[in-house]
Design a protein around this motif. Structure first.
Motif, PDB file in Angstrom:
ATOM      1  N   ARG A   6      -9.564  -7.250  22.714  1.00  0.00           N
ATOM      2  CA  ARG A   6      -9.092  -6.516  23.869  1.00  0.00           C
ATOM      3  C   ARG A   6      -9.515  -7.205  25.156  1.00  0.00           C
ATOM      4  N   SER A   8     -10.140  -6.733  29.134  1.00  0.00           N
ATOM      5  CA  SER A   8     -10.524  -5.622  30.000  1.00  0.00           C
ATOM      6  C   SER A   8     -10.600  -6.081  31.441  1.00  0.00           C
ATOM      7  N   ARG A  17      -9.836   1.621  33.435  1.00  0.00           N
ATOM      8  CA  ARG A  17     -10.082   1.907  32.017  1.00  0.00           C
ATOM      9  C   ARG A  17      -8.780   2.333  31.326  1.00  0.00           C
ATOM     10  N   ASP A  20      -6.719  -0.637  30.694  1.00  0.00           N
ATOM     11  CA  ASP A  20      -7.244  -1.393  29.560  1.00  0.00           C
ATOM     12  C   ASP A  20      -6.541  -0.967  28.270  1.00  0.00           C
ATOM     13  N   LEU A  21      -6.186   0.334  28.176  1.00  0.00           N
ATOM     14  CA  LEU A  21      -5.593   0.872  26.945  1.00  0.00           C
ATOM     15  C   LEU A  21      -4.076   0.808  26.946  1.00  0.00           C
ATOM     16  N   ASP A  62      -3.148  -1.977  18.218  1.00  0.00           N
ATOM     17  CA  ASP A  62      -4.014  -1.643  19.349  1.00  0.00           C
ATOM     18  C   ASP A  62      -4.062  -0.134  19.565  1.00  0.00           C
ATOM     19  N   ARG A  65      -6.211   1.469  16.947  1.00  0.00           N
ATOM     20  CA  ARG A  65      -7.618   1.182  17.222  1.00  0.00           C
ATOM     21  C   ARG A  65      -8.153   2.027  18.362  1.00  0.00           C
ATOM     22  N   ASP A  66      -7.318   2.256  19.371  1.00  0.00           N
ATOM     23  CA  ASP A  66      -7.767   2.977  20.558  1.00  0.00           C
ATOM     24  C   ASP A  66      -7.589   4.485  20.449  1.00  0.00           C
TER      25      ASP A  66
END
Length: 216
Positions: A6, A8, A17, A20-21, A62, A65-66
């Motif tokens: 990832r 960031s 933040r 980031d996702l 992703d 995972r998130d």
């Protein structure tokens, strides 16, 4: 395919933040598709023209995972794997609606290279229906365009908020309109109630939403 590392912004900021996702290309459009409920990989790929298979697979990993999406296997006779949003992922609905409202001014006329799917009009129309019906009105609305049919669930607090194709049950209201009118409503150039009064949207049904639209 192993999960990618990832990247960031490394900023102590809630917006950073969040990006980031969901800031990667295609992620929010995958969320848009999954707001319709569980989808197979092949269906997602078909309704995201332009995305490569590698990028789509990477974004879905992703999102798993998130904690934004999960993957599960349907029971027989389906026996296919589907992706669906988690509660955390579904919280992105108002984010997408706000983004759509902000971007409506950029929509303009459809370009020759623009792909279109009928259900891409669902989220802007859902916002317009909520504005007419208010928080006390809930219901299932079937929408018919020349490009195809879709349905929206006004006031849904969990599960899919829209779906491709006709309503799975008797809807509270049916709307018939053209894509140009639907786009104008999404851009804020015309209110839904105004379009109904002008005859640009045909409303049938006897549910509370149908009555609210005819009386607005």
């Amino acid at each position: 395919m192993s999960p990618r590392t990832r990247r960031s912004y490394d900023q102590y900021c809630s917006a950073a933040r969040a990006l980031d996702l969901v800031g990667d290309r295609w992620t929010l459009l995958i969320v848009r598709e999954l707001l319709a409920g569980p989808r197979r990989y092949t269906d997602l790929h078909a309704d995201l023209p332009g995305v490569s298979t590698d990028v789509l697979a990477s974004r879905l990993k992703d999102m798993e995972r998130d904690g934004l999406a999960t993957r599960r296997r349907l029971p027989p006779p389906g026996a296919a794997h589907v992706y669906e949003l988690t509660g955390r992922g579904r919280e992105l609905l108002p984010v997408l609606q706000a983004l759509g409202r902000w971007g409506a001014a950029e929509l303009g006329e459809r370009r020759p290279t623009d792909a279109v799917r009928a259900h891409w009009f669902a989220l802007p129309l859902l916002r317009a229906l909520e504005a007419v019906g208010g928080s006390v009105v809930e219901g299932l609305v079937e929408v018919r365009l020349e490009e195809g049919d879709f349905h929206v669930r006004v006031g849904a607090v969990e599960g899919p908020v829209y779906g491709d194709g006709p309503a799975p049950a008797e809807p509270d209201a049916r709307l018939v309109l053209d894509a140009g009118t639907c786009a104008a409503i999404g851009r804020g150039e015309a209110g839904l109630a105004q379009a109904v009064r002008e005859g640009r949207v045909e409303v049938t049904g006897e549910g509370p939403l149908a009555k609210a639209l005819r009386e607005a």
